[in-house]
Design an enzyme around this catalytic site. Structure first.
Site, PDB file in Angstrom:
ATOM      1  N   PHE A  57      40.656  53.559  42.628  1.00 54.92           N
ATOM      2  CA  PHE A  57      40.394  52.173  42.259  1.00 54.92           C
ATOM      3  C   PHE A  57      41.305  51.796  41.096  1.00 54.92           C
ATOM      4  O   PHE A  57      41.349  52.510  40.083  1.00 54.92           O
ATOM      5  CB  PHE A  57      38.928  51.970  41.840  1.00 54.92           C
ATOM      6  N   GLU A  58      41.965  50.679  41.253  1.00 54.12           N
ATOM      7  CA  GLU A  58      42.940  50.155  40.297  1.00 54.12           C
ATOM      8  C   GLU A  58      42.479  50.182  38.833  1.00 54.12           C
ATOM      9  O   GLU A  58      43.274  50.354  37.924  1.00 54.12           O
ATOM     10  CB  GLU A  58      43.192  48.698  40.714  1.00 54.12           C
ATOM     11  N   ALA A  59      41.192  49.969  38.604  1.00 53.05           N
ATOM     12  CA  ALA A  59      40.705  49.874  37.223  1.00 53.05           C
ATOM     13  C   ALA A  59      40.684  51.231  36.523  1.00 53.05           C
ATOM     14  O   ALA A  59      40.503  51.296  35.308  1.00 53.05           O
ATOM     15  CB  ALA A  59      39.319  49.254  37.185  1.00 53.05           C
ATOM     16  N   GLY A 136      47.233  43.523  41.588  1.00 55.47           N
ATOM     17  CA  GLY A 136      48.036  44.698  41.888  1.00 55.47           C
ATOM     18  C   GLY A 136      48.661  44.680  43.270  1.00 55.47           C
ATOM     19  O   GLY A 136      49.251  45.680  43.688  1.00 55.47           O
TER      20      GLY A 136
ATOM     21  N   HIS B 103      50.519  43.155  38.124  1.00 55.02           N
ATOM     22  CA  HIS B 103      49.481  43.895  37.397  1.00 55.02           C
ATOM     23  C   HIS B 103      50.061  45.160  36.747  1.00 55.02           C
ATOM     24  O   HIS B 103      49.838  45.418  35.564  1.00 55.02           O
ATOM     25  CB  HIS B 103      48.365  44.265  38.378  1.00 55.02           C
TER      26      HIS B 103
END
Lengths: 274, 320, 320, 274
Positions: A57-59, A136, B103
């Site tokens: 997960f990106e976070a 993203g 991002h």
């Protein structure tokens, strides 16, 4: 698991998309998943044919196995059972380092080379509508070996030219001039792959290995190739259709609705008791 | 005692008109909302937000007219609001400048700043309109002075070492102030974040001034007993304050969940400026943190409270 | 079970003649000595060590003739041996190539590699002989092929964004294999380092293959209960093995202290090649990890054992 | 603390150096300390006139307050009581970011502009003796506002030209040509400061603010300026001597030997009971 397909009355479009997306994953792959339906799709793959896939997960959650579906990648539900809960710098560093096999992404518009827009509708400098922005999307699409886009199918969204290329497809702009070149030419030694499929609410699309041009692979049950071509503003190649998109199995529906998303956060139930 | 303690009002006063700001958290998690509300109450103007990603804090500040420049990659409320309606409205009306990076680029820009490097080489977003030189908003506005705002948005180059393909140089993200919202801070400033730390360590170090709002101020000695579990160093933090539920309506790992109903309501009601103004009158102006919590009420806040074994709430309704 | 478990012998076999290697730890702490000893027993040749800093692992491998190229910034045994006598001897005899970077440069080179960037901009060591183009050892030897070894040792440039002064671009540290020694690894490869993690996360990610030797292999599920305390991700680790006291004579936070007497003895006796050979005959050849521990004996190892409240030993004599 | 100076019989040279080094630290400063005597000196400052100094150890300990003296910066004794135990990337990032006020370093050779060598004796390409190498010496010296070197005073070590510039002084080499220029000229916008003192076993040396040239500031008790000039291979400026290096106080000696280094790891006891 019983590989017994459900009948059309037993599932909804979201179920179909979720299962089609899930089947893009191979076992042992490292998969980068965004919020929403992709999350359910990947967790479904984890519970069916790809038990050893690793979820990022990106976070900042690495090799996640959430016990409950998170509502976003920043969610406190991501951490439990993960190999590591860290941050975005780790997630993007791992991606740029080349670990990621597959990314799941979304988009508002797509062109026939897989360029996707999530930034604005209309001229960027005078937009009709500002959307969420890139997030993203371009990053995962630049770093992963394959990316799969999940999209709502509307004619205005399947366009010869997106308002803004947020995420790079197979023919991209070479700056400073902005002329279109093949992705491989631009990326050079940094080339790893690109969009491998678009799963829309109408069918599953893939890209020609040479030209990078989109073609229709499978039609969702009940849809005809010509009908889907009519739903695109560009001239869709329907000469390579391989058949119909496989429907969900009963086991998959059970997992989606009873195990993964019983709260119907991302996937509504079509029928009670399925 | 280190003398770093301040009040909520003082925290907002440190942030002057025209300052560049960044925040802790990720989309709808661990945003310093109580300070954001106070900034709105104090009528702050001309802010330059530089964010790894945006969220409710962006939408509140933008809606209230506090922001002149927004430099980031994404804004929305995740499941509870699919895009940033206030930003979108102001972009359409040309009341705000938006500078888009990807991002990963934003993240690497903060990492560069945190490491004292003026830039970093990446290989992302090649061939996209993010790199379109015509879309260099701050350049078009003549704002690239090479101080806070870099002289170039990007520099495109090659790799002289390994021939690793085209490289995009992105400038360090230089910000005046980082405003953080975390679970625990010690009296001397040591921060322990639980759960994903998002881009918090880089944000705190990139900024010249770091303000940490925490659910609790804890004895510094408690955090120092296990120094390998801490996230931000004492001397990287300039000011601290305790503000329970300071992240609401965003969520905080281990403490409380996102208040999805609040965000849905905010998103639905603030498509127009009139809508935003009414929402701000109801929830921001005339309130302090206690009256805000009183207005939310016990049943709502208890339903958001995280289960301490799971670190998230089992009492909220998330789906349809 | 992930099938990542291997034996000490297999771990050394993965490292082929001519491989480039890096290690966990810092100077005389958490070095994978048991694997280093096994490499010597297996007669490995032509290694290229790329280390953030060196230590006993360097001195053993260099003394045994396993190393052709050493790329780093420092070697010694801290208090127990003021420089690397084996390296020094081999440099004098031109039996080894040494490529010098500064400590921060080495660290940033690993950080770049770990982040998938081919290089990073720094502002360190300007004006020193470290940047002397005549001292580009690998370039002089004609080894700069742009594959493992970058085409340039340095590129000197400016900052186009902020005018932040002269910038030194240092190439990513590309290594075949990282050999780590840590407190805990899970069955699937998740690593939890306690105490300072030095440059371990970057080293593991920079390498193509990562081997983790741990004091204990623990249930993966145990580590995943608190995922925010872990240091290296499961999928970054290719092989794992359990080897208690595998870092001896170097120390391990929370487990055992540095064996200063051993290092002093090593340093004193290995100034000459004959001395090294005799030392290796005594402590390396003909041993396995168990017989090595038996030879050290219980009294010695118990005196090194860390107090669990303090994480270091209270039983060793450290001073004169 | 009683500021009562010890008599020469009560302290050794290591005590004197330690106290002289300690007095270079100001309260509230962020100090980067290497292994050995500098560690004791900084911990001494922490316990006397600079209770709020923040200590960084290169291996990754930030704002450290070790209860026992570590034998090296990688030591398990560093972590206890620290704000954070992390890694080298954090330590060097914080340094490059500009946080560090003062660094303590050592050296084998120093020239009259404060260039220091810790790499080799003799020609680098054909060295008589390879030393430890740079470690973080040039990094701390590049990033900190002030650096203090602690050295053994031997004539061969105080040389007009060091074998290898490991750590940059006030006149440094400009590459690719290698001509000497003032540090400020080379560092430009990256300039933060440079060597501020050399504390040798003979005296305390400082550098002219304009030329960057070394001069003798104080002589250690019992040493004469001319005697110290004779101990340098370059022509030492002794025109600015301000007096004698202040001896340790009894309180400092107590702290060094009873509190900080009772095991005599770095500082031997001269007399029993002091």
């Amino acid at each position: 698991m019983t590989w017994e397909y459900a009948t059309p009355e037993e599932y909804g479009l979201a179920d179909l998309l979720c299962c089609a997306a899930s089947r893009e994953v191979q076992d042992n792959e490292i998969v980068f998943a965004g919020t929403g339906l992709p999350m359910v799709a990947i967790m479904l793959a984890q519970k069916t044919h790809a038990p050893n896939l690793k979820l990022i997960f990106e976070a900042g959650t690495l090799d996640g196995r959430p016990p409950e579906i998170p509502t976003s990648v920043g969610d406190a539900r991501c951490e439990m059972g993960a190999s590591r809960a860290s941050g975005l710098h780790d997630a993007f560093s791992i991606a740029q380092r080349g670990y990621v096999d597959l990314g799941f992404l979304g988009g508002a518009e797509v062109d026939e080379y897989g360029n996707v827009n999530t930034t604005c509708i209309g001229d960027y400098l005078n937009p009709e509508l500002r959307l969420t922005g890139s997030g993203g999307n371009p990053d995962i699409n630049s770093f992963a070996k394959r990316t799969v886009f999940i999209m709502v199918h509307e004619k205005r969204r399947f366009t010869p030219s997106v308002s803004y290329i947020t995420s790079p497809g197979w023919r991209v702009k070479k700056w400073p001039g902005g002329e279109f070149v093949h992705r491989k030419e631009l990326y050079g030694a940094a080339y790893r792959g690109g969009p491998s499929a678009v799963i829309s609410t109408a069918g599953v699309f893939r890209f020609d290995g040479e030209s990078g041009k989109i073609y229709l692979d499978t039609c969702h049950p009940g849809k005809m190739p010509e009908e889907i071509r009519e739903l695109c503003h560009f001239d869709l190649d329907i000469s390579r259709v391989s058949g119909e998109t496989l429907p969900p199995t009963r086991e998959e529906l059970h997992l989606i609705h009873e195990v993964l998303d019983p709260e119907q956060i991302f996937i509504p139930k079509v029928k009670k008791g399925v | 005692m280190s003398g770093k303690r301040i009040t909520l009002q003082q925290a907002a006063e440190i942030i002057k008109d025209g300052a560049s700001l960044t925040f802790s958290g990720f989309t709808i998690w661990r945003r310093p909302m109580a300070i954001v509300f106070e900034l709105i109450r104090q009528g702050r103007k001309g802010l330059h937000l530089i964010e790894v990603n945006g969220g409710p804090q962006t939408e509140f500040l933008v809606g209230a007219g506090c922001v002149d420049i927004w430099e980031s990659c994404w804004v929305g409320h995740e499941l509870y609001g699919k895009y940033g309606a206030n930003l979108s409205r102001k972009v359409g009306a040309k009341e705000i400048l938006v500078e888009d990076y990807s991002h990963a680029e934003m993240m690497f820009r903060f990492a560069a700043a945190a490491s004292g490097a003026p830039y970093v080489a990446t290989q992302t977003s090649l061939g996209t309109d993010i790199h379109n030189p015509a879309y260099d908003t701050l350049g078009r506005a003549g704002l690239r002075d090479g101080k806070r705002i870099p002289k170039e948005k990007y520099v495109f180059t090659d790799d002289p070492f390994f021939g690793a393909g085209p490289q995009v140089l992105v400038p360090a993200a230089k910000v005046d102030i980082a405003v953080m919202c975390v679970q625990q801070v010690g009296e001397e400033g040591t921060v322990r974040v639980s759960g994903q730390y998002y881009s918090d360590p880089e944000a705190a170090r990139a900024a010249d001034i770091t303000i940490v709002m925490a659910e609790e101020i804890v004895p510094e000695e408690y955090l120092r007993r296990e120094s390998d579990r801490n996230t931000i160093t004492s001397f990287e933090v300039d000011y601290i304050l305790e503000c329970p539920y300071g992240a609401h309506p965003t969520g905080m790992f281990g403490r409380y969940d996102v208040d999805g109903a609040f965000l849905k309501d905010f998103y639905a009601r603030t498509r127009t400026q009139e809508g935003f103004d009414a929402f701000a009158r109801e929830w921001v102006f005339g309130h302090d943190q206690m009256s805000y919590l009183e207005k939310l009420g016990w049943p709502r806040m208890l339903s958001l409270k995280a289960n301490t074994a799971l670190n998230y709430s089992t009492g909220i309704k998330r789906g349809q």
